[in-house]
Design a protein around this motif. Structure first.
Motif, PDB file in Angstrom:
ATOM      1  N   ARG A 161     -11.486   1.855 -17.949  1.00 47.93           N
ATOM      2  CA  ARG A 161     -12.435   2.842 -18.462  1.00 47.93           C
ATOM      3  C   ARG A 161     -13.235   2.240 -19.614  1.00 47.93           C
ATOM      4  O   ARG A 161     -12.733   1.408 -20.370  1.00 47.93           O
ATOM      5  N   PRO A 183     -12.926   9.852 -17.007  1.00 40.94           N
ATOM      6  CA  PRO A 183     -11.475   9.682 -17.142  1.00 40.94           C
ATOM      7  C   PRO A 183     -10.852   9.149 -15.850  1.00 40.94           C
ATOM      8  O   PRO A 183     -11.304   9.485 -14.751  1.00 40.94           O
ATOM      9  N   LEU A 215     -12.645   6.864 -26.118  1.00 44.91           N
ATOM     10  CA  LEU A 215     -11.379   7.422 -25.651  1.00 44.91           C
ATOM     11  C   LEU A 215     -10.559   7.899 -26.829  1.00 44.91           C
ATOM     12  O   LEU A 215     -10.524   7.245 -27.877  1.00 44.91           O
ATOM     13  N   GLU A 255      -5.400   9.010 -23.929  1.00 45.48           N
ATOM     14  CA  GLU A 255      -6.212   8.852 -22.720  1.00 45.48           C
ATOM     15  C   GLU A 255      -5.938   7.515 -22.051  1.00 45.48           C
ATOM     16  O   GLU A 255      -5.527   6.543 -22.696  1.00 45.48           O
TER      17      GLU A 255
END
Length: 141
Positions: free
Chosen positions: A84, A14, A88, A92
């Motif tokens: 990222r 994260p 997810l 997020e």
């Protein structure tokens, strides 16, 4: 090493906005503008239950190049940008970008440039999972 480039890259963990932004903060800068790309619960009128991001092996290098390119176009700015990958959930963080500069106007202009350039150049693909189990792959670059 370019001192106007903060954190860049691709990560499975994260994203932490404060950590990323801290890499561009400086006593010479009076403004830090942050962009958080957040997984939302809908797209084009369809309910989204989650997203999966996959990246080309060159993606981390592309992220550095994007930060350097934007810093070159906005020489008063310090730039950080991290994306990222992986699965997810709604809410997020998928992307965090931070730009610091002596004054806010430059930071606002550069943060838009960072996000637009990432969308244009980053080899990341997004698999959206919709309510009901259907999915769709979208290339971002």
């Amino acid at each position: 090493m370019n001192t106007r480039i903060g954190s860049t890259g691709i990560q499975w963990e994260p994203l932490d906005t404060d950590t990323i932004a801290s890499t561009v903060r400086s006593d010479t800068c009076g403004a830090v503008v942050i962009f958080e790309g957040i997984v939302r619960n809908h797209d084009a009128g369809r309910a989204v239950s989650g997203i999966e991001y996959s990246a080309h092996p060159s993606a981390a290098e592309v992220m550095y190049d994007v930060a350097a390119e934007v810093a070159g176009r906005h020489p008063e700015c310090r730039v950080a940008v991290v994306h990222r990958v992986g699965t997810l959930g709604i809410g997020e963080l998928a992307l965090v970008a931070a730009v610091a500069s002596p004054h806010r106007t430059a930071s606002f202009a550069a943060i838009t440039d960072v996000v637009d350039t990432v969308k244009e150049k980053l080899p990341v693909w997004k698999r959206q999972v919709f309510a009901g189990g259907t999915d769709e792959w979208v290339g971002s670059a």
